[in-house]
Scaffold this active site. Structure first.
Site, short mmCIF file in Angstrom:
data_model
loop_
_atom_site.label_atom_id
_atom_site.label_comp_id
_atom_site.label_asym_id
_atom_site.label_seq_id
_atom_site.Cartn_x
_atom_site.Cartn_y
_atom_site.Cartn_z
N THR B 185 0.87 -1.18 0.00
CA THR B 185 0.00 0.00 0.00
C THR B 185 0.90 1.23 0.00
O THR B 185 1.92 1.27 0.68
CB THR B 185 -0.87 0.05 1.27
OG1 THR B 185 0.00 0.06 2.40
CG2 THR B 185 -1.78 -1.15 1.35
N GLU B 330 -5.82 -3.67 0.87
CA GLU B 330 -6.00 -4.59 2.01
C GLU B 330 -7.27 -5.42 1.90
O GLU B 330 -7.48 -6.33 2.70
CB GLU B 330 -6.05 -3.79 3.32
CG GLU B 330 -4.72 -3.23 3.77
CD GLU B 330 -4.45 -1.84 3.21
OE1 GLU B 330 -5.06 -1.48 2.18
OE2 GLU B 330 -3.64 -1.11 3.81
N LYS B 439 -12.98 14.80 16.15
CA LYS B 439 -13.58 13.96 17.19
C LYS B 439 -14.10 14.87 18.28
O LYS B 439 -13.33 15.49 18.99
CB LYS B 439 -12.53 13.00 17.74
CG LYS B 439 -12.00 12.04 16.69
CD LYS B 439 -10.59 11.56 16.99
CE LYS B 439 -9.98 10.88 15.78
NZ LYS B 439 -9.55 11.86 14.73
N TRP B 444 -18.22 11.99 15.52
CA TRP B 444 -17.38 12.49 14.45
C TRP B 444 -18.00 13.72 13.80
O TRP B 444 -19.21 13.79 13.65
CB TRP B 444 -17.23 11.47 13.33
CG TRP B 444 -16.77 10.12 13.73
CD1 TRP B 444 -17.53 9.06 14.04
CD2 TRP B 444 -15.42 9.69 13.82
NE1 TRP B 444 -16.75 7.97 14.32
CE2 TRP B 444 -15.45 8.33 14.19
CE3 TRP B 444 -14.19 10.31 13.64
CZ2 TRP B 444 -14.28 7.58 14.37
CZ3 TRP B 444 -13.04 9.55 13.81
CH2 TRP B 444 -13.08 8.22 14.19
#
Lengths: 543, 543
Positions: B185, B330, B439, B444
């Site tokens: 990645t 992934e 946060k 969120w």
């Protein structure tokens, strides 16, 4: 070196979890055994299946123990499957069409502890259960109001049980190789044998089934599985439907043309799967009442060879594509499907028929080969016969309790017991049962093919071909002819009639006239009995 | 009790075996790196891949050892993949778009012994190979006539090697958990990390991809994978194409609009997969030259969020259905797909757009959940943000050589690093990178969503939102505004502009005017640098 991807056992409880989370509002519509159409969502089925699990856990059903179902295609039956399998018990689907003594044998062999049963089959169970000592309880899949009077011991009411059960349960959390389902083959010889599916095999089979070339299930399909859940797992639809979020339409106890039409019409069915006789019934109903079923795009037909007339009727009269499938209980059942290649699809419809009547090609995950009786692999030329051998993660490796011993060849292929050809396009066609073909000089001769020609002679009422022992060729074909009343016996005219229509080395070595050729229950020639009758026959060519 | 189905390890060599046996005449058409269009069948690719295996075995490449490719999408590249993987070596796809120093790091980290390289990348390799001591040989994927002058040591000619190699080799015959592929990645922070796919994960991913709701590959599809094989495995098409017997059209080195159009038109492409920029290029070409691509029915777009304008252009101007996909290296990469449910599909096209711009729902085998930053699971209500967590047999469980340590939460979910919502229809939408969200009080706040509104104010040239530390709420949003030239600073008018368009508790606690907001290489705001610049900033509300 091993890969580093997640350890995520392929267990079937995850299929219903997936349906709940991502397709929770998709419906399963059932013609209930009690009569009315009932509707339920995957989210509700998920919750009720968890209640089933708790009922079984309360009865101390442990991982690996067998719990049977004797039921039609209904939402209840789906709940029972997942409820049983989710806790690692083995769901044993009983086929109500078997003879009672076969059912007794199977229930005892499987050591079923519980049987979930539809109202329809309560009388059947009453008759056989005294002979099934392992069965502790019978759960009748109905509500308290519909519970029948019955002499059955240990009877429970499905809806009352579910009402009292918790929805909290741990599913899965066992090895993916754990046994999951059990289905007996109704073998024509010997006792039925059990195929013991694993969670892994059922999960992989579900993925095979979801391919665009197989079920092609999507959230926009409305699938009507007429093929019963007790018949080779409804060809995987009770797993594939929830997995894809397709709406399912379950026919319950009624599979006649009128009932199937009604469901197709009212629920907007787009895809359905059934054996040829069901489709014949539907076609007759549609024609009689001049009806159309425009929502249906594609039907999957299997269970026995699909007649050309059926394929044409669907195409010509209703604009529906027929996908022919072949498989067996031992193959989960996906084996082959008659998906046309671009080459075939580009031909005029009539020319496509050569392939449409064949059983087709295997999807990824199914390996096929043809073997002659000496064990050599045969070419894919469309005319060389071979015993059809099959291999893959969804194919039986042994029968339950090791009945029949080793059933795989040295390369790990399972013997289907069928003889078939595979052509240059990869299309497999079943031609004969292996026990009926004639083994001659290392090659096969199809008895059926010779019979189909011989019967065309105007003097012949019935014709059969069997193999007779030969010192050099192992076997040679003998044509057995039952003449029409009053016709005279002349061996040569029957051989002359075959001349040029079959390979020279297929020509029967002898013709035998018989007053009678025995037929089995389904109208096919009973070759086993015929061979028995001919056991003292000696070929004139045998020296 | 375990099931009794066959032991058939899920290894990817069986995919190419299947293609050879059942779709051996299907074609792979490549725009070769040398220039001409070249055609080859799966049967031929199978044979050449076996030669590749023997070349590697001759060089003593052993199971688990890494063999790299630095190559475009071509039939040669497919052969190399299967040739490497078939003998249990690990195919490491190098991304030529990485910085040379990243490539050096990756090659050394992977300890690649061999690199298969296209002509295009020989100069790149020449520059970096002196820093890669593990590399013994470089195989240039061309024939003797096209071999370049090069200072590279250990250079071999692909076609000459294949000519001299045997086709007899044993593939597979190892555990399905055996490592199979390696892809790093290009993480924005820290060193690249390797995802080590197993045969099992790639095989299962292939089955996921074959679903009608994903690639939907069939023998009648002609698939053009523009997405590179070095970019998340070409989204599985180099496996799914052969598995289904689809014709593949490989674009080689040219992915501009004209080149892609030419292949679509000449080969009758029905389905293609690429990132949005490729499609923008194709659309520009089609519009400029007033062209149509009637064979194309559906395109899969992923890699970054698909703009509504692109979805509409394909639909309105070309009658092509856009399927949006989300995934990452992934996740193999299939994560979600924007398949419409019947409910959404029944809406007028404009109303469907609310879902079409989202990334969609996961197929069977992919589990998703949203977690707030306290680790609690968040509801699927379409507006509550959560960190997107993912689980399944095709999802990374750890990085190669354990870089990054444990990457799973207590329930075994991998943290995607994205923040998203999931709505009542199950549609997931990526809203932010987790490191960029604010946060606040256990919830969120999406910086991107506020930015997208704030930039609509007529005086604003650029707007950014970051979180600033707050003793009670952990973080609170600060709006940073770069005004258009000559505009005056008035904090309140920017807050007023947001009023009613976002939740009250999302309102920034402060507005800061800046002469400059830093942008990254791709034109996006460089939040990392911006946070660095603002590190001494204190909120007026922080007391």
């Amino acid at each position: 070196m091993l890969g580093l991807m997640q350890d995520w056992p392929l267990t079937v409880d995850k299929i219903l979890d997936h349906a709940k989370h991502w397709h929770g509002r998709a419906e399963v519509v059932t013609r209930s055994v009690e009569g009315p159409i009932v509707r339920i969502t995957y989210a509700e089925i998920h919750e009720r299946a968890r209640r089933v699990s708790n009922v079984l856990l309360d009865w101390d059903i442990k991982i690996g123990e067998r719990v049977a179902t004797l039921a039609w295609n209904t939402a209840n039956h789906i709940e029972a499957w997942y409820g049983i399998m989710g806790i690692g018990a083995v769901c044993h689907t009983l086929n109500p069409r078997l003879f009672p003594e076969q059912l007794v044998y199977i229930i005892n062999h499987a050591e079923d502890r519980i049987i979930f049963v539809d109202l329809t089959f309560v009388p059947l169970l009453q008759a056989i259960l005294p002979h099934c000592p392992t069965v502790e309880r019978v759960v009748i899949m109905t509500d308290a109001a519909h519970m029948p009077e019955t002499s059955l011991p240990g009877v429970e009411c499905y809806e009352s049980l579910l009402e009292g059960a918790s929805t909290e349960v741990t599913w899965g959390a066992f090895d993916e190789q754990t046994a999951c389902g059990l289905c007996y083959t109704s073998g024509t010889t010997g006792n039925p044998k059990g195929v013991l599916y694993s969670h892994r095999s059922n999960f992989i089979h579900t993925l095979l089934g979801l391919q665009a070339t197989v079920l092609g299930a999507t959230p926009n399909e409305v699938i009507l599985p007429v093929v019963p859940m007790f018949h080779a797992n409804a060809w995987g639809i009770a797993f594939g439907g929830p997995a894809a979020g397709s709406k399912l339409v379950m026919p319950g106890a009624r599979m006649d043309g009128a009932a199937i039409y009604e469901l197709i019409e009212s629920e907007g069915v787009t895809f359905s799967a059934a054996v040829p006789t069901v489709w014949q019934g539907l076609l007759a109903h549609l024609r009689e009442h001049k009806l159309k079923i425009p929502t249906v795009k594609r039907v999957l037909i299997g269970g026995s060879a699909v007649p050309e007339s059926l394929i044409r009727a669907f195409h010509d009269e209703f604009g529906i594509e027929v996908l022919q499938g072949w498989g067996m209980t031992e193959t989960s059942p996906i084996g082959t499907l008659s998906n046309l290649t671009p080459e075939i699809a580009s031909l005029p419809y009539d020319e496509q028929m050569k392939w449409r009547i064949k059983q087709g090609t295997p999807p990824l995950g199914v390996e096929l080969k043809l073997k002659n009786y000496a064990g050599q692999e045969m070419p894919h030329d469309g005319h060389t016969y071979g015993r059809l051998m099959i291999k893959g993660p969804t194919i039986a490796g042994a029968y339950f309790k090791d009945e029949g011993g080793n059933i795989l060849d040295a390369e790990g292929f399972f013997d289907t017991g069928d003889v078939s050809t595979i052509d240059e396009q990869g299309f497999m066609q079943i031609t004969d049962r292996a026990k009926d073909v004639i083994k001659s000089g290392g090659e096969w001769i199809s008895s059926i093919e010779i019979e189909n020609i011989a019967i065309g002679h105007p003097k012949v009422e019935l014709a059969a071909v069997i193999g007779a022992a030969h010192p050099k060729w192992d076997e040679r074909p003998v044509l057995i002819v039952k003449l029409k009343p009053g016709e005279g016996q002349d061996k040569q005219e029957h051989l002359d009639f075959l001349q040029g229509k079959i390979a020279k080395w297929w020509m029967p070595d002898d013709v035998v006239f018989a007053d009678d050729i025995p037929l089995g229950a389904t109208g096919k020639i009973d070759k086993k009995l015929l061979r028995e009758r001919m056991k003292d026959y000696r070929l004139p060519t045998a020296g």
